[in-house]
Design a protein around this motif. Structure first.
Motif, PDB file in Angstrom:
ATOM      1  N   MET A 119     -57.945  47.969  26.547  1.00 50.41           N
ATOM      2  CA  MET A 119     -58.088  47.481  25.181  1.00 50.41           C
ATOM      3  C   MET A 119     -59.209  46.373  25.327  1.00 50.41           C
ATOM      4  O   MET A 119     -59.371  45.825  26.578  1.00 50.41           O
ATOM      5  N   ASP A 120     -59.772  46.030  24.260  1.00 45.61           N
ATOM      6  CA  ASP A 120     -60.597  45.029  24.378  1.00 45.61           C
ATOM      7  C   ASP A 120     -60.139  43.511  24.725  1.00 45.61           C
ATOM      8  O   ASP A 120     -58.955  43.387  24.036  1.00 45.61           O
ATOM      9  N   HIS A 174     -61.926  41.044  24.715  1.00 46.30           N
ATOM     10  CA  HIS A 174     -63.359  40.239  24.502  1.00 46.30           C
ATOM     11  C   HIS A 174     -63.351  38.956  23.906  1.00 46.30           C
ATOM     12  O   HIS A 174     -64.322  38.381  23.754  1.00 46.30           O
ATOM     13  N   THR A 175     -62.331  38.766  23.342  1.00 51.31           N
ATOM     14  CA  THR A 175     -62.137  37.333  22.655  1.00 51.31           C
ATOM     15  C   THR A 175     -61.878  36.120  23.541  1.00 51.31           C
ATOM     16  O   THR A 175     -61.943  35.017  23.201  1.00 51.31           O
ATOM     17  N   GLY A 204     -58.566  48.928  29.581  1.00 54.98           N
ATOM     18  CA  GLY A 204     -60.071  48.834  29.957  1.00 54.98           C
ATOM     19  C   GLY A 204     -60.704  49.851  28.948  1.00 54.98           C
ATOM     20  O   GLY A 204     -61.960  49.581  28.639  1.00 54.98           O
ATOM     21  N   ALA A 258     -47.237  46.067  25.358  1.00 54.12           N
ATOM     22  CA  ALA A 258     -48.914  45.312  25.423  1.00 54.12           C
ATOM     23  C   ALA A 258     -48.700  43.805  25.129  1.00 54.12           C
ATOM     24  O   ALA A 258     -47.453  43.470  24.541  1.00 54.12           O
ATOM     25  N   ASN A 303     -50.285  40.292  24.359  1.00 56.63           N
ATOM     26  CA  ASN A 303     -51.185  39.259  24.051  1.00 56.63           C
ATOM     27  C   ASN A 303     -51.051  37.926  24.354  1.00 56.63           C
ATOM     28  O   ASN A 303     -49.707  37.451  24.167  1.00 56.63           O
ATOM     29  N   MET A 355     -52.075  33.901  24.442  1.00 58.69           N
ATOM     30  CA  MET A 355     -52.790  32.743  23.751  1.00 58.69           C
ATOM     31  C   MET A 355     -52.873  31.556  25.073  1.00 58.69           C
ATOM     32  O   MET A 355     -51.862  31.121  25.395  1.00 58.69           O
ATOM     33  N   GLY A 413     -53.754  44.932  25.969  1.00 58.38           N
ATOM     34  CA  GLY A 413     -53.582  43.747  24.939  1.00 58.38           C
ATOM     35  C   GLY A 413     -54.797  43.022  24.918  1.00 58.38           C
ATOM     36  O   GLY A 413     -55.826  43.485  24.809  1.00 58.38           O
ATOM     37  N   ASP A 414     -54.377  41.660  24.687  1.00 58.13           N
ATOM     38  CA  ASP A 414     -55.704  40.633  24.242  1.00 58.13           C
ATOM     39  C   ASP A 414     -55.552  39.282  24.931  1.00 58.13           C
ATOM     40  O   ASP A 414     -54.262  38.831  24.972  1.00 58.13           O
ATOM     41  N   SER A 449     -56.941  35.530  24.841  1.00 56.70           N
ATOM     42  CA  SER A 449     -57.759  34.331  23.863  1.00 56.70           C
ATOM     43  C   SER A 449     -57.394  33.100  24.176  1.00 56.70           C
ATOM     44  O   SER A 449     -56.060  33.003  24.236  1.00 56.70           O
ATOM     45  N   ARG A 450     -58.382  32.274  24.240  1.00 55.51           N
ATOM     46  CA  ARG A 450     -58.065  31.012  24.097  1.00 55.51           C
ATOM     47  C   ARG A 450     -57.502  30.605  22.910  1.00 55.51           C
ATOM     48  O   ARG A 450     -57.430  31.474  21.718  1.00 55.51           O
ATOM     49  N   ALA A 500     -47.483  37.223  22.685  1.00 57.79           N
ATOM     50  CA  ALA A 500     -46.995  38.175  21.624  1.00 57.79           C
ATOM     51  C   ALA A 500     -47.017  39.491  22.051  1.00 57.79           C
ATOM     52  O   ALA A 500     -48.091  39.987  22.589  1.00 57.79           O
ATOM     53  N   ILE A 501     -45.687  40.149  22.408  1.00 61.10           N
ATOM     54  CA  ILE A 501     -45.514  41.175  23.260  1.00 61.10           C
ATOM     55  C   ILE A 501     -44.960  42.661  22.213  1.00 61.10           C
ATOM     56  O   ILE A 501     -44.135  42.322  21.453  1.00 61.10           O
TER      57      ILE A 501
END
Lengths: 344, 344
Positions: free
Chosen positions: A1-2, A4-5, A36, A94, A96, A98, A129-130, A132-133, A140-141
């Motif tokens: 997954m992206d 990119h953030t 990816g 997945a 996420n 922070m 997942g993701d 992010s700053r 978050a799972i």
């Protein structure tokens, strides 16, 4: 997954962060498409059970006494427990993440080690997942799993009057651990732990109630027992006790049924019994109002109780389902609220 | 799923919050088990594609110019786009919501309306998630979908030299919208919007570039086109352009291939062309470095380009795949970085 953030991290770059994740969570052959791409692709037979939970600093955990490894472990554990609560086996998740400024590389390395250790025990794939700053630290799972071959998903509100209620795992122990940790923190003030392991405010509590502390920081999972229960056709419902029996029993029984608790004090953990004796606390009431043990709570047809005991020796008899609502303990009705872990 | 961690909300209680969610997202018959148990249970045939993204205030969106509805819309949209990027159809999602103090009821009602409107357009089920108070405002969404009957999941890095590159949707337009919104914000100072709709700092930009602003706040989704592409066996790969073509083309082509851009200025959106002409900006370069349009980027065997045009009339020809790496625009190689939306 992206991913990119993420614009900044305390590892030198996003690529370095992703490389760390790749080292901790090796790609699995079971994924049709791994990390990816825009999505991961997972195989399934006919259905999946899915759950998703947040795990945020100062809401669900405190950095003052959770090491980075504990945070990584427990963020995943609370999700695994939701799958076990269906009588199912977790397969993948997945993540996420922070990422606030000022959290150093060592912290993230230990975080992923804690999470990867638990994922490895349960043979879970991290599918993406993701990153992010963020202004706050947290995860978050989303996790999913499958029912066992020939088994069912076990729901809440399926019990019938006369059924035997059972638990797998401790109740009240994690609350004792939390209380000790919070008391140590209050006594020592807002001391930050620098080395991400037990700091000085934890050492006294750790010495007195090591298993209670462990139960709060790293709750035990009961996946094998859950899968055994999911395969038995006499089990009438299952859930995990995250908010304490006093809160979760009404959710499990539904609005029309109640129960009589027959659990005895000697069924509770020795650390809890010692704490209760030394502090003139009712150990059973404490246990009923304890939260975050992630024990499994289930019901079985009364005639099948002994078969269940043979099949899953870890079960403890909690009580019996009654045809009217209310939780009865020693002939008294207890109030329907649990323990508010982070209540303010 | 458990929503036990929310201790406070600006709706009167957690139950009120859940009731609002139930009103906005009706339960679906397609779910084997919906919200309210430890897990939801979703049916699947043989596989699912899954993606997960964070959408956080001041990282991914600004409350100064995102209305609550825009926030709800876009938090879900960026996830839908990841499923479309596989040539697949999104079916359901889980929502984790971070709820800071001081956000009022009206905000959440509008937030859910924005999200539910988009979910309804795409017939998506909300299967559960988690509500938690938090120090920051944000959402973490996990979404999944299925390939179309007889179709495939379309991956990145599948293109071959000589293939035609195509896009579905605008490029560079959302960047123009963002630039206008940020410029208005800078001119007007840090004015908070009180009514959660376009505030005064947006009105000038809104009047000048309404569709560019819309492209940033509420990017268009291309799910029907994605599903049509997923069913065509001549398509060699698909992704969504979230970080701009200059960043995403190398991800799409892989390390060994490059491309020659043949997109012409007249293929760009009229607002972007007007902006470029008035500001002496190279519209094509701007478009290549624009981000967050969520256009689809794909490759097709050259001999099948005309068939593709007939089947999916929304496609625009972007260029051709070359056997060596690098992005060529008018015989010049462009640098491999996109537009850093929230760069500081």
């Amino acid at each position: 997954m992206d991913n990119h953030t993420q614009k900044e991290s305390n590892l030198q770059s996003e690529d370095a962060f992703l490389a760390l994740i790749d080292r901790c969570f090796p790609s699995s052959d079971r994924l049709l498409l791994g990390r990816g791409d825009d999505c991961a692709v997972v195989s399934c037979t006919d259905s999946l059970c899915v759950s998703s939970d947040l795990f945020l600093q100062d809401v669900h955990f405190r950095r003052e006494y959770f090491s980075a490894e504990d945070f990584g472990y427990k963020a995943l554990a609370v999700n695994i427990s939701d799958i076990a609560a269906m009588g199912a086996r977790p397969t993948a998740f997945a993540l996420n993440l922070m990422i606030p400024d000022g959290v150093d590389d060592a912290y993230w390395i230990e975080f992923f080690q804690g999470m990867a250790g638990l994922a490895g025990e349960h043979d879970l794939d991290l599918v993406g997942g993701d990153l992010s700053r963020a202004s706050c630290l947290g995860a978050a799972i989303t996790i999913w799993g499958e029912r066992v071959p020939g088994g069912r998903y076990l729901q809440r509100a399926q019990a019938r009057p006369g059924d035997v209620l059972f638990i797998v795992g401790e109740v009240g122990l994690a609350r004792l651990g939390l209380a000790q940790l919070e008391e140590s923190l209050a006594l020592n003030g807002n001391v930050k732990i620098q080395d991400y392991s037990f700091g000085r405010q934890n050492r006294h509590a750790q010495a007195m109630y090591p298993q209670a502390i462990q139960a709060h920081l790293r709750p035990a999972m009961h996946v094998a027992e859950a899968c055994a229960l999911g395969a038995m056709d006499t089990i009438r419902g299952l859930m995990d006790v995250s908010d304490g029996l006093a809160r979760d029993l009404p959710r499990f029984l539904g609005p029309h049924l109640g129960c009589r608790i027959t659990l005895a004090e000697q069924d509770l953990h020795p650390e809890l019994r010692r704490f209760a004796a030394e502090n003139l606390v009712d150990a059973l009431e404490w246990a009923l109002r304890g939260g975050e043990d992630y024990a499994l709570l289930g019901a079985v047809a009364a005639g099948s109780w002994e078969v269940l005991q043979s099949a899953v020796p870890q079960v403890s008899r909690l009580g019996d389902v009654t045809p009217t609502s209310g939780i009865m303990l020693r002939e008294e009705r207890i109030l329907l609220h649990g323990f508010d872990h982070f209540g303010r």
